[in-house]
Motif scaffolding. Sequence first.
Motif, short mmCIF file in Angstrom:
data_model
loop_
_atom_site.label_atom_id
_atom_site.label_comp_id
_atom_site.label_asym_id
_atom_site.label_seq_id
_atom_site.Cartn_x
_atom_site.Cartn_y
_atom_site.Cartn_z
N ARG A 83 52.56 50.14 29.84
CA ARG A 83 51.12 50.20 30.30
C ARG A 83 50.29 50.75 29.32
O ARG A 83 49.14 50.50 28.92
CB ARG A 83 51.00 51.09 31.65
N TRP A 84 50.78 52.14 28.98
CA TRP A 84 49.84 52.77 27.81
C TRP A 84 49.83 52.11 26.51
O TRP A 84 48.67 52.07 25.79
CB TRP A 84 50.41 54.46 27.49
N ALA A 85 51.06 51.44 26.08
CA ALA A 85 50.95 50.77 24.98
C ALA A 85 49.99 49.55 24.77
O ALA A 85 49.10 49.34 24.21
CB ALA A 85 52.18 49.96 24.39
N ALA A 86 49.84 48.94 25.90
CA ALA A 86 48.89 48.00 26.27
C ALA A 86 47.30 48.57 26.18
O ALA A 86 46.49 47.85 25.71
CB ALA A 86 49.06 47.10 27.62
N LEU A 87 47.03 49.68 27.05
CA LEU A 87 45.75 50.09 27.07
C LEU A 87 45.37 50.69 25.43
O LEU A 87 44.19 50.66 25.59
CB LEU A 87 45.97 51.29 28.01
N LEU A 88 46.54 51.06 24.88
CA LEU A 88 45.85 51.70 23.48
C LEU A 88 45.74 50.63 22.20
O LEU A 88 45.56 51.09 21.30
CB LEU A 88 46.86 52.92 23.14
N ALA A 89 46.11 49.48 22.65
CA ALA A 89 46.21 48.50 21.55
C ALA A 89 44.91 48.02 21.14
O ALA A 89 44.00 48.30 22.02
CB ALA A 89 46.88 47.06 22.33
N PRO A 90 44.86 47.93 19.95
CA PRO A 90 43.37 47.68 19.18
C PRO A 90 42.68 46.58 20.05
O PRO A 90 41.39 46.49 20.04
CB PRO A 90 43.54 47.33 17.82
N SER A 91 43.21 45.53 20.52
CA SER A 91 42.68 44.25 21.37
C SER A 91 42.34 44.84 22.60
O SER A 91 41.43 43.99 23.25
CB SER A 91 43.51 43.17 21.17
N TRP A 92 42.73 45.92 22.98
CA TRP A 92 42.08 46.04 24.63
C TRP A 92 40.64 46.69 24.76
O TRP A 92 40.23 47.47 23.82
CB TRP A 92 42.94 47.11 25.09
N THR A 93 40.13 46.12 25.70
CA THR A 93 38.60 46.48 26.02
C THR A 93 38.34 46.66 27.31
O THR A 93 39.24 46.24 28.24
CB THR A 93 37.44 45.28 25.60
N PRO A 94 37.48 47.27 28.08
CA PRO A 94 37.24 47.49 29.41
C PRO A 94 37.36 46.01 30.02
O PRO A 94 37.52 45.85 31.39
CB PRO A 94 35.84 48.07 29.45
N ARG A 95 37.01 45.03 29.41
CA ARG A 95 36.94 43.77 29.87
C ARG A 95 38.22 42.94 29.91
O ARG A 95 38.23 41.76 30.46
CB ARG A 95 35.59 42.69 29.03
N SER A 96 39.13 43.67 29.46
CA SER A 96 40.66 43.06 29.26
C SER A 96 41.12 42.63 30.72
O SER A 96 41.99 42.02 31.15
CB SER A 96 41.31 43.76 28.61
N GLU A 97 40.67 43.69 31.76
CA GLU A 97 41.04 43.54 33.33
C GLU A 97 40.00 43.47 34.20
O GLU A 97 38.74 43.54 33.91
CB GLU A 97 41.90 45.05 33.43
N GLU A 98 40.35 42.87 35.41
CA GLU A 98 39.47 42.87 36.46
C GLU A 98 38.73 44.22 36.44
O GLU A 98 39.30 45.24 37.07
CB GLU A 98 40.11 42.34 37.59
N HIS A 99 37.41 44.14 36.93
CA HIS A 99 36.67 45.38 37.10
C HIS A 99 36.85 45.73 38.57
O HIS A 99 36.65 45.12 39.39
CB HIS A 99 35.22 45.33 36.64
N THR A 100 37.22 47.10 38.63
CA THR A 100 37.14 47.93 40.02
C THR A 100 36.83 49.25 39.91
O THR A 100 36.80 49.62 38.51
CB THR A 100 38.63 47.65 40.71
N SER A 101 36.52 49.96 41.00
CA SER A 101 36.12 51.33 40.55
C SER A 101 37.26 52.02 40.18
O SER A 101 36.86 53.08 39.30
CB SER A 101 35.55 51.72 41.90
N GLU A 102 38.66 51.80 40.64
CA GLU A 102 39.60 52.49 40.05
C GLU A 102 39.88 52.16 38.70
O GLU A 102 40.40 53.05 37.75
CB GLU A 102 40.88 51.82 41.00
#
Length: 208
Positions: A176-195
């Motif tokens: 999970r953290w490898a994906a979140l910290l990847a250079p290509s990750w942005t807040p728009r990479s996943e569906e937006h929820t409050s969590e």
Amino acid sequence: LEFRRVLFRSVGGAGEMLGGGSFCWSPGEFTDDTAMAVALAESLAQHRGLDHADVWRRWRAWAGKASDVGTLTRLALSNTTHAGAAARAATANNGHAAGNGSLMRNVPVALFHHDDTDDDLARLAAGHSALTHHDRDCDHACVLHARMVRAALHGDDPFAALEDALPELPPDARTRWAALLAPSWTPRSEEHTSELQSRQYLVCRLLL
């Protein structure tokens, strides 16, 4: 400058905080995260380790007169004892347990264990996080951040320390953290929820 509308000016090239803002800060007053970090540091210094009850007492004493306390932290500290407080806070917050509050007060962990083992550092980072945030992502963020801060204290590359720390997380967290910290990750990479927004704040604070 939390919530942006704090009055700020530059004097002789250095910034000077004049107070004001959403919570009517006094001139030079720091916000909730720093206040909790100071209390944590004082407790660690006095007890030579994480004394849950003492930290809890200090945080509750501060929260009783604080101008602002984060939502999850406020809910957790409404409990007289630390045992189960984070889980009850998550329940009261509609099941949302993620946030950046524990990460923002995490620096004393690296200062206290700057010459100790990675395991000691990880236990303290995750342990203080879990007092108010019933979420493993928060715990892992504090572990990663503590490794980065400790590396910086020693004059080493904090981002190299981050890369070294990732494989030591549990397998699911590592992925999970490898994906979140990847250079290509942005807040728009996943569906937006409050969590998800809470987790985005966590990632952004880790990397700042």
